[in-house]
Design an enzyme around this catalytic site. Structure first.
Site, PDB file in Angstrom:
ATOM      1  N   GLY A  35       0.914  -1.274  -0.002  1.00 39.38           N
ATOM      2  CA  GLY A  35      -0.087  -0.025   0.085  1.00 39.38           C
ATOM      3  C   GLY A  35       0.940   1.312   0.045  1.00 39.38           C
ATOM      4  CG  HIS A  36       3.176   2.086   3.605  1.00 40.92           C
ATOM      5  ND1 HIS A  36       3.290   1.002   4.313  1.00 40.92           N
ATOM      6  CD2 HIS A  36       2.744   3.074   4.149  1.00 40.92           C
ATOM      7  CE1 HIS A  36       2.796   1.159   5.419  1.00 40.92           C
ATOM      8  NE2 HIS A  36       2.085   2.488   5.422  1.00 40.92           N
TER       9      HIS A  36
HETATM   10  P1  AMP Z   1       0.416   4.399   7.890  1.00 38.88           P
HETATM   11  O1  AMP Z   1       1.893   4.139   7.862  1.00 38.88           O
HETATM   12  O2  AMP Z   1      -0.564   3.377   8.257  1.00 38.88           O
HETATM   13  O3  AMP Z   1       0.074   5.669   8.618  1.00 38.88           O
HETATM   14  O4  AMP Z   1      -0.095   5.011   6.205  1.00 38.88           O
HETATM   15  C1  AMP Z   1       0.401   5.366   5.587  1.00 38.88           C
HETATM   16  C2  AMP Z   1      -0.269   6.112   4.441  1.00 38.88           C
HETATM   17  O5  AMP Z   1      -0.402   4.734   3.447  1.00 38.88           O
HETATM   18  C3  AMP Z   1      -1.642   6.606   4.801  1.00 38.88           C
HETATM   19  O6  AMP Z   1      -1.792   7.816   3.802  1.00 38.88           O
HETATM   20  C4  AMP Z   1      -2.370   5.385   4.328  1.00 38.88           C
HETATM   21  O7  AMP Z   1      -3.635   5.858   4.002  1.00 38.88           O
HETATM   22  C5  AMP Z   1      -1.823   4.834   3.336  1.00 38.88           C
HETATM   23  N1  AMP Z   1      -2.175   3.130   3.294  1.00 38.88           N
HETATM   24  C6  AMP Z   1      -2.155   2.406   4.168  1.00 38.88           C
HETATM   25  N2  AMP Z   1      -2.574   1.482   3.951  1.00 38.88           N
HETATM   26  C7  AMP Z   1      -2.880   1.287   2.664  1.00 38.88           C
HETATM   27  C8  AMP Z   1      -3.256   0.363   1.615  1.00 38.88           C
HETATM   28  N3  AMP Z   1      -3.669  -0.805   1.725  1.00 38.88           N
HETATM   29  N4  AMP Z   1      -3.478   0.881   0.336  1.00 38.88           N
HETATM   30  C9  AMP Z   1      -3.185   2.185  -0.058  1.00 38.88           C
HETATM   31  N5  AMP Z   1      -2.654   3.046   0.953  1.00 38.88           N
HETATM   32  C10 AMP Z   1      -2.530   2.665   2.294  1.00 38.88           C
END
Ligand code: AMP
Length: 274
Positions: A35-36
């Protein structure tokens, strides 16, 4: 050969980025996954330089245990970022970021206090505070955020799109083959939990297609499936709601909408939307 620059100090950050005007910024809390990677690849396409931050922001956790248990995988994260040829990685300490001891200046409106804002007191105030600090430090041209955290994306757009010239891009949710949204928190699940999460996703995708056919029946269909999921998978559902994308209100007739869920499997809190 241009190497990825690892930055820990704000003074070094300032030096490293001062000559670049088209920086794409991808804020993360580490525990990186595909996702990242998708956000980073989008940034690389649109920006001249891409900066990724890794910072587990204590101020956005409403629960200390959750903060303490949050997956931290720095070595692996750096491997991934090198492979992707990211230009800058910013890994500040808490002290670097919060040296002024100021509380969040952001207050949610009553209408914002739904979904995660209702159940995680102070969470989005902490998110808005950290993003505001990062925007001031980096002045990015673009920020890339995932739709998985839809309410976060919604609020960041609401609060910052007018305040700054930074443009906010949203990226589609990346899922595994069983339709589970990738999440750092998935590292805390065992294989059976992950399978369960997959069944739940698939049922919610089916629910959405049923609601699409008959929006008047949304509340009834949601109640029914909620009971079903609780009985079948032994999960705790915090919320399962259909809300429109204009103002996150509950009126979904004639409006674009999503199904939002937050639930606990084995004490791990997951969120998703469909
Ligand atoms: P986090 O590290 O969980 O704070 O997420 C960092 C960024 O990655 C945020 O903008 C999240 O929305 C995005 N993100 C997390 N999981 C996913 C995913 N499965 N698909 C797309 N973007 C994601």
């Amino acid at each position: 050969l241009l190497q990825m620059k690892l930055i820990r100090q704000i003074t070094d950050l300032n030096k490293a980025i001062k000559n670049f005007r088209k920086i794409g910024f991808v804020p993360t809390m580490g525990g990186l996954h595909k996702g990242h990677e998708s956000l980073i690849n989008t940034s690389k396409k649109k920006s001249s330089k891409t900066l990724v931050s890794i910072f587990v922001n204590p101020k956005q956790f409403n629960n200390f245990k959750d903060y303490k248990n949050y997956p931290r995988k720095l070595d692996n994260d750096l491997k991934i970022l090198k492979k992707l040829k990211v230009d800058f990685v910013f890994i500040p300490t808490i002290k670097q970021i919060y040296n002024d001891n100021k509380l969040s200046e952001f207050k949610l409106l009553k209408s914002h206090k739904v979904l995660c804002a209702k159940y995680r007191k102070g969470h989005f105030e902490g998110v808005l505070d950290i993003i505001n600090r990062f925007i001031i430090l980096i002045s990015p041209k673009y920020i890339f955020l995932g739709e998985k955290d839809f309410q976060q994306l919604y609020l960041i757009k609401k609060f910052f799109e007018k305040k700054y010239s930074t443009k906010i891009f949203s990226c589609k949710t990346i899922r595994n083959r069983n339709k589970v949204a990738l999440s750092s928190r998935n590292f805390l699940l065992n294989r059976d939990d992950l399978k369960k999460a997959g069944f739940i996703s698939q049922q919610l995708i089916e629910l959405k297609s049923q609601i699409n056919k008959n929006k008047d029946k949304a509340n009834y269909l949601i109640k029914k499936i909620k009971r079903n999921l609780i009985n079948k998978y032994d999960i705790k559902i915090e919320y399962l709601e259909a809300r429109n994308l204009t103002n996150l209100g509950t009126n979904i007739i004639k409006k674009k909408y999503k199904i939002f869920i937050a639930f606990y499997i084995n004490k791990v809190r997951l969120i998703d939307n469909f």
